[in-house]
Enzyme design. Structure first.
Site, PDB file in Angstrom:
ATOM      1  N   ARG A  37       0.818  -1.221   0.000  1.00 40.99           N
ATOM      2  CA  ARG A  37       0.000   0.000   0.000  1.00 40.99           C
ATOM      3  C   ARG A  37       0.847   1.264   0.000  1.00 40.99           C
ATOM      4  O   ARG A  37       0.603   2.183  -0.783  1.00 40.99           O
ATOM      5  CB  ARG A  37      -0.970   0.001   1.188  1.00 40.99           C
ATOM      6  CG  ARG A  37      -2.062  -1.045   1.046  1.00 40.99           C
ATOM      7  CD  ARG A  37      -3.020  -1.034   2.215  1.00 40.99           C
ATOM      8  NE  ARG A  37      -2.278  -1.317   3.443  1.00 40.99           N
ATOM      9  CZ  ARG A  37      -2.696  -1.013   4.666  1.00 40.99           C
ATOM     10  NH1 ARG A  37      -3.842  -0.379   4.840  1.00 40.99           N
ATOM     11  NH2 ARG A  37      -1.972  -1.316   5.721  1.00 40.99           N
ATOM     12  N   ASN A  55      -6.297  -2.700   1.865  1.00 43.61           N
ATOM     13  CA  ASN A  55      -6.311  -4.141   2.056  1.00 43.61           C
ATOM     14  C   ASN A  55      -7.758  -4.605   2.058  1.00 43.61           C
ATOM     15  O   ASN A  55      -8.641  -3.920   2.579  1.00 43.61           O
ATOM     16  CB  ASN A  55      -5.666  -4.528   3.385  1.00 43.61           C
ATOM     17  CG  ASN A  55      -4.161  -4.433   3.362  1.00 43.61           C
ATOM     18  OD1 ASN A  55      -3.540  -4.409   2.310  1.00 43.61           O
ATOM     19  ND2 ASN A  55      -3.577  -4.389   4.539  1.00 43.61           N
TER      20      ASN A  55
END
Length: 107
Positions: A37, A55
Site C-alpha cells: 500500500r 487491504n
C-alpha cells in the site's frame, strides 16, 4: 498556499473524459504485509495520480487510480509487479468513469 492547478484553454468538463481516466485493480497473491500500500501510494504521488489503496478481507489489495492515462498506466504497471517482497499472482482490472478524486490515500 496550494500550488496552482493546470490552466485550461477550455472548460475542464469538456476535457475530463479524454484527459483523466479511472482504473480499479484488485491485486491478489502475497500483497499484504509487504509494503504494497505505501509503495503504491508513493508511486502514485510521484506520477501525479489520485486515488486510494486498501487491504481487503480476502488478502488482496484494491487500488483505485485517477489521472492522465499514461500516469495511471505507470502506477497500474507498478501494481502488477508490486514491491520487492510482494508476489503478485493475479490482477483484475476495470475502467470506470472518473469521479474527480484529489490526492492519494491509504485506507
Amino acid at each position: 498556499m496550494r500550488a496552482p492547478r493546470t490552466e485550461w484553454s477550455i472548460a475542464p468538463s469538456e476535457t475530463m473524459s479524454a484527459d483523466v481516466v479511472r482504473r480499479r485493480l484488485v491485486v491478489s497473491g502475497r500483497v499484504q504485509g509487504v509494503f504494497f500500500r505505501d509503495s503504491t501510494r508513493a508511486k502514485a504521488e510521484a506520477e501525479g495520480v489520485s486515488g486510494w489503496v486498501a487491504n481487503r478481507s480476502d488478502g488482496s489489495v484494491e487500488v483505485v487510480l485517477e489521472g492522465p492515462p499514461a500516469a495511471v498506466e505507470e502506477v497500474a504497471a507498478y501494481s502488477r509487479r508490486g514491491p520487492e517482497r510482494a508476489r503478485v499472482e493475479h490482477v483484475e482490472e476495470r475502467e470506470e468513469p472518473p469521479e474527480g478524486l484529489d490526492g492519494f490515500a491509504i485506507r
